[in-house]
Scaffold this motif. Structure first.
Motif, PDB file in Angstrom:
ATOM      1  N   GLU A   5      -0.845  51.593  79.612  1.00 42.57           N
ATOM      2  CA  GLU A   5      -0.042  50.569  78.945  1.00 42.57           C
ATOM      3  C   GLU A   5      -0.255  49.205  79.593  1.00 42.57           C
ATOM      4  N   LEU A   6      -0.337  49.184  80.916  1.00 39.27           N
ATOM      5  CA  LEU A   6      -0.611  47.931  81.607  1.00 39.27           C
ATOM      6  C   LEU A   6      -1.946  47.357  81.164  1.00 39.27           C
ATOM      7  N   LYS A   7      -2.968  48.201  81.095  1.00 35.88           N
ATOM      8  CA  LYS A   7      -4.293  47.733  80.683  1.00 35.88           C
ATOM      9  C   LYS A   7      -4.268  47.169  79.260  1.00 35.88           C
ATOM     10  N   ILE A   8      -3.516  47.788  78.381  1.00 35.35           N
ATOM     11  CA  ILE A   8      -3.381  47.267  77.012  1.00 35.35           C
ATOM     12  C   ILE A   8      -2.727  45.891  77.043  1.00 35.35           C
ATOM     13  N   ARG A   9      -1.651  45.765  77.811  1.00 43.48           N
ATOM     14  CA  ARG A   9      -0.940  44.480  77.894  1.00 43.48           C
ATOM     15  C   ARG A   9      -1.803  43.388  78.521  1.00 43.48           C
ATOM     16  N   LEU A  10      -2.711  43.766  79.421  1.00 49.63           N
ATOM     17  CA  LEU A  10      -3.609  42.801  80.063  1.00 49.63           C
ATOM     18  C   LEU A  10      -4.930  42.634  79.310  1.00 49.63           C
ATOM     19  N   VAL A  50      10.963  43.871  80.099  1.00 46.26           N
ATOM     20  CA  VAL A  50      10.764  44.138  81.523  1.00 46.26           C
ATOM     21  C   VAL A  50       9.313  44.558  81.766  1.00 46.26           C
ATOM     22  N   LYS A  51       8.756  45.349  80.851  1.00 47.31           N
ATOM     23  CA  LYS A  51       7.336  45.712  80.957  1.00 47.31           C
ATOM     24  C   LYS A  51       6.462  44.464  80.869  1.00 47.31           C
ATOM     25  N   GLN A  52       6.859  43.534  80.006  1.00 47.67           N
ATOM     26  CA  GLN A  52       6.112  42.278  79.876  1.00 47.67           C
ATOM     27  C   GLN A  52       6.159  41.517  81.205  1.00 47.67           C
ATOM     28  N   ALA A  53       7.321  41.489  81.856  1.00 45.93           N
ATOM     29  CA  ALA A  53       7.447  40.817  83.149  1.00 45.93           C
ATOM     30  C   ALA A  53       6.571  41.502  84.203  1.00 45.93           C
ATOM     31  N   VAL A  54       6.534  42.832  84.192  1.00 46.10           N
ATOM     32  CA  VAL A  54       5.694  43.583  85.132  1.00 46.10           C
ATOM     33  C   VAL A  54       4.229  43.210  84.921  1.00 46.10           C
ATOM     34  N   ALA A  55       3.789  43.171  83.677  1.00 48.60           N
ATOM     35  CA  ALA A  55       2.395  42.824  83.378  1.00 48.60           C
ATOM     36  C   ALA A  55       2.072  41.405  83.843  1.00 48.60           C
ATOM     37  N   LYS A  56       3.021  40.479  83.648  1.00 49.35           N
ATOM     38  CA  LYS A  56       2.795  39.101  84.101  1.00 49.35           C
ATOM     39  C   LYS A  56       2.695  39.031  85.622  1.00 49.35           C
ATOM     40  N   LEU A  57       3.500  39.827  86.313  1.00 50.14           N
ATOM     41  CA  LEU A  57       3.411  39.867  87.776  1.00 50.14           C
ATOM     42  C   LEU A  57       2.047  40.378  88.222  1.00 50.14           C
ATOM     43  N   PHE A  61      -0.801  38.466  90.390  1.00 53.97           N
ATOM     44  CA  PHE A  61      -1.407  38.983  91.614  1.00 53.97           C
ATOM     45  C   PHE A  61      -2.928  38.783  91.582  1.00 53.97           C
ATOM     46  N   GLN A  62      -3.513  38.857  90.390  1.00 54.95           N
ATOM     47  CA  GLN A  62      -4.968  38.769  90.247  1.00 54.95           C
ATOM     48  C   GLN A  62      -5.478  37.344  90.310  1.00 54.95           C
ATOM     49  N   GLU A  87       8.603  32.375  84.287  1.00 46.67           N
ATOM     50  CA  GLU A  87       8.540  33.216  83.087  1.00 46.67           C
ATOM     51  C   GLU A  87       9.047  34.624  83.395  1.00 46.67           C
ATOM     52  N   VAL A  88       8.673  35.176  84.535  1.00 44.01           N
ATOM     53  CA  VAL A  88       9.141  36.508  84.935  1.00 44.01           C
ATOM     54  C   VAL A  88      10.662  36.495  85.080  1.00 44.01           C
ATOM     55  N   GLU A  89      11.200  35.479  85.751  1.00 49.75           N
ATOM     56  CA  GLU A  89      12.647  35.386  85.930  1.00 49.75           C
ATOM     57  C   GLU A  89      13.359  35.248  84.593  1.00 49.75           C
ATOM     58  N   ARG A  90      12.780  34.502  83.666  1.00 53.17           N
ATOM     59  CA  ARG A  90      13.383  34.362  82.334  1.00 53.17           C
ATOM     60  C   ARG A  90      13.447  35.713  81.634  1.00 53.17           C
ATOM     61  N   LEU A  91      12.390  36.503  81.739  1.00 54.96           N
ATOM     62  CA  LEU A  91      12.357  37.818  81.104  1.00 54.96           C
ATOM     63  C   LEU A  91      13.331  38.795  81.762  1.00 54.96           C
ATOM     64  N   LEU A  92      13.515  38.665  83.068  1.00 53.74           N
ATOM     65  CA  LEU A  92      14.358  39.617  83.804  1.00 53.74           C
ATOM     66  C   LEU A  92      15.829  39.216  83.864  1.00 53.74           C
TER      67      LEU A  92
END
Length: 102
Positions: A5-10, A50-57, A61-62, A87-92
């Protein structure tokens, strides 16, 4: 959230396994951060935003955070300090639990 799922989001092809070890570690780190930030274990699973925020994090990192802007031919990309975390904080924000002292 799974690695696939992460790979799809990225937008990383599922059959591209060249970064899987790194992505798995980064995914675990990002989920750990989100759980601490929100003070929630999300036992029923991570909601979509929250998954969107995880993907953005993981994407943050990259990327090299020191880059102010970069261009390639006609394409230009600019970054501003704290943009990804804002953006992450806004989502969370809807999931973050405040600590109450009684």
């Amino acid at each position: 959230m799974t690695l696939d799922e992460l790979k799809i989001r990225l937008k990383i092809p599922l059959n591209d396994t060249s970064q899987d070890a790194y992505l798995q570690v980064a995914l675990e780190d990002a989920i750990s951060f989100v759980k601490r930030y929100c003070r929630d274990d999300f036992v029923d699973g991570l909601p979509g935003d929250v998954k969107q925020a995880v993907a953005k994090l993981v994407k943050a990192f990259q990327e090299d955070g020191r880059v102010a802007s970069q261009s390639l031919g006609d394409m230009e990309k600019s970054f501003f300090e704290g943009g990804t975390m804002n953006e992450v904080e806004r989502l969370l924000k809807p999931y973050a639990r405040k600590v109450r002292f009684v």
